[in-house]
Write a protein that holds these residues in place. Structure first.
Motif, mmCIF file in Angstrom:
data_model
loop_
_atom_site.group_PDB
_atom_site.id
_atom_site.type_symbol
_atom_site.label_atom_id
_atom_site.label_comp_id
_atom_site.label_asym_id
_atom_site.label_seq_id
_atom_site.Cartn_x
_atom_site.Cartn_y
_atom_site.Cartn_z
ATOM 1 N N GLY A 1 -36.218 -26.247 0.827
ATOM 2 C CA GLY A 1 -36.042 -25.009 0.094
ATOM 3 C C GLY A 1 -37.163 -24.858 -0.929
ATOM 4 O O GLY A 1 -37.289 -25.676 -1.837
ATOM 5 N N ILE B 1 -28.883 -25.975 1.252
ATOM 6 C CA ILE B 1 -29.492 -27.304 1.164
ATOM 7 C C ILE B 1 -28.433 -28.332 0.785
ATOM 8 O O ILE B 1 -28.294 -29.388 1.413
ATOM 9 C CB ILE B 1 -30.630 -27.313 0.116
ATOM 10 C CG1 ILE B 1 -31.807 -26.424 0.572
ATOM 11 C CG2 ILE B 1 -31.110 -28.739 -0.149
ATOM 12 C CD1 ILE B 1 -32.600 -26.949 1.726
ATOM 13 N N SER C 1 -37.518 -25.308 8.143
ATOM 14 C CA SER C 1 -36.739 -26.270 8.926
ATOM 15 C C SER C 1 -37.658 -27.062 9.843
ATOM 16 O O SER C 1 -38.462 -26.481 10.575
ATOM 17 C CB SER C 1 -35.675 -25.545 9.762
ATOM 18 O OG SER C 1 -34.785 -24.838 8.920
ATOM 19 N N LEU D 1 -37.081 -20.952 3.239
ATOM 20 C CA LEU D 1 -36.363 -22.076 3.824
ATOM 21 C C LEU D 1 -37.128 -22.527 5.064
ATOM 22 O O LEU D 1 -37.296 -21.771 6.014
ATOM 23 C CB LEU D 1 -34.937 -21.668 4.202
ATOM 24 C CG LEU D 1 -34.082 -22.760 4.851
ATOM 25 C CD1 LEU D 1 -33.827 -23.909 3.872
ATOM 26 C CD2 LEU D 1 -32.760 -22.183 5.354
ATOM 27 N N MET E 1 -29.651 -20.322 -0.903
ATOM 28 C CA MET E 1 -30.451 -21.390 -0.313
ATOM 29 C C MET E 1 -30.075 -22.740 -0.898
ATOM 30 O O MET E 1 -29.994 -23.740 -0.179
ATOM 31 C CB MET E 1 -31.944 -21.120 -0.509
ATOM 32 C CG MET E 1 -32.830 -22.116 0.238
ATOM 33 S SD MET E 1 -34.576 -21.632 0.249
ATOM 34 C CE MET E 1 -35.013 -21.966 -1.469
ATOM 35 N N HIS F 1 -34.495 -29.780 6.019
ATOM 36 C CA HIS F 1 -34.581 -28.437 5.457
ATOM 37 C C HIS F 1 -35.293 -28.542 4.106
ATOM 38 O O HIS F 1 -34.932 -29.378 3.276
ATOM 39 C CB HIS F 1 -33.202 -27.812 5.251
ATOM 40 C CG HIS F 1 -32.486 -27.479 6.516
ATOM 41 N ND1 HIS F 1 -32.999 -26.605 7.450
ATOM 42 C CD2 HIS F 1 -31.288 -27.895 7.005
ATOM 43 C CE1 HIS F 1 -32.156 -26.498 8.452
ATOM 44 N NE2 HIS F 1 -31.113 -27.274 8.208
#
Length: 351
Positions: free
Chosen positions: A184, A249, A123, A121, A245, A182
């Motif tokens: 993933g 998201i 950011s 993940l 995850m 974000h």
């Protein structure tokens, strides 16, 4: 004395603590865009060619959605049968919930197809303050935040090399209404934080609002190995469990909890920025998109079916509207900058 605004950012939701209603109202009064030549939906532009305020753009989105609530898409097959479906936009709760489910389904399918699945993940954020310590016009900030997108995905492709991998990304709302991203990433094979540092570096080099100090690798990158339990036994798959995850998201989708006019203030503000600038909030690799679509389309009509879109129905009348215009067909117009003389610092000097 001057009351300064801290430009500290945090990875993730970007909450800025300690603010009061004055600061929130000041942000709402900011023009939604201020770059000379920036393009906005015409609903968000004043007659003088300058952008409306962020708060007014929120109201324009609310009116737009209300206008669309009575619009239905009409489909007909070769036998003359027809049906209608809601012309819901991404700011309707039912549409967001469909997206949520499809993201989780795509994640489950990917995990099942990988032999040794790992996730990361990532950011990405930026500073929402301008050169004179005032809040940025949010569309300008979003444009600058996304300027690094091609560089970030290019860095990911180079790092993943010949491994099987895919990604889904969301442009989400921070607590102050400004955007963060974000990403993933799903990888078939072992990975570590080191594999994704180039993506962070690419963002910090190429986004005008990104700062390296706001993206320490250990906070901006979270890597996990997917265990057998997380991959899903028969029982866990039935309950929709996965790595978590995908849910994280998808939790940033606009209108996921309720229609956008009923959402929290910062979510409404963020949605108005996406809508005014016609910016996509979901981005995904081709491999994830294949799993996400899975032979379906956003209006619920399979692309290989014999149902054909013929127009929209309003108050019982069917109008011939091109499929590409179902989202509203809004005209985008260029704006004129207000300049810094109309872009003051948020707090006046106090004796």
């Amino acid at each position: 004395m001057n009351t300064a605004i801290s430009s500290n950012n945090v990875i993730g939701d970007g909450n800025i603590g300690g603010e009061d209603h004055r600061e929130r109202e000041w942000r709402s009064d900011r023009p939604i865009a201020n770059y000379d030549g920036a393009t906005l939906r015409e609903e968000c532009v004043n007659e003088d060619g300058k952008a409306k305020s962020w708060g007014k753009a929120v109201m324009e989105l609310k009116q737009y959605k209300q206008d669309k609530d009575d619009v239905k898409q009409v489909f007909k097959n070769k036998r003359g049968e027809s049906f209608t479906s809601s012309a819901s936009s991404r700011f309707h709760n039912d549409y967001a919930r469909r997206q949520y489910g499809r993201i989780l389904t795509a994640e489950e399918n990917i995990l099942e197809s990988y032999n040794n699945p790992h996730t990361a993940l990532i950011s990405l954020t930026g500073s929402p303050f301008n050169e004179i310590s005032g809040w940025r016009a949010p569309c300008d900030y979003l444009n600058d935040l996304l300027e690094s997108w091609g560089n970030v995905t290019g860095a990911l492709r180079r790092s993943m090399d010949d491994r099987r991998w895919s990604y889904v990304a969301v442009v989400g709302a921070s607590k102050n209404g400004y955007a963060h991203i974000h990403i993933g990433v799903y990888v078939d094979g072992s990975v570590s934080i080191d594999d994704f540092e180039n993506a962070i570096d690419a963002h910090c080099r190429n986004s005008p609002v990104a700062k390296k100090s706001h993206h320490p690798y250990e906070e901006a990158i979270k890597v996990k190995r997917v265990t057998e339990k997380a991959r899903g036994s028969e029982s866990t798959m039935e309950s929709g469990l996965s790595t978590g995850m995908g849910k994280y998201i998808a939790s940033h989708l606009p209108a996921l909890e309720e229609d956008i006019e009923d959402a929290e203030r910062h979510v409404r503000q963020h949605a108005a920025v996406l809508w005014a600038s016609e910016t996509r909030h979901l981005r995904m690799s081709k491999s994830f998109s294949h799993m996400y679509n899975n032979g379906d389309s956003s209006d619920g009509v399979s692309p290989d079916s014999d149902w054909e879109y013929i127009g929209v129905e309003i108050d019982g009348e069917v109008y011939d509207v091109e499929a590409d215009d179902r989202g509203g067909g809004s005209r985008m117009v260029e704006i004129e900058s207000r300049g810094y003389d109309e872009d003051p610092v948020p707090w006046a000097e106090v004796d």
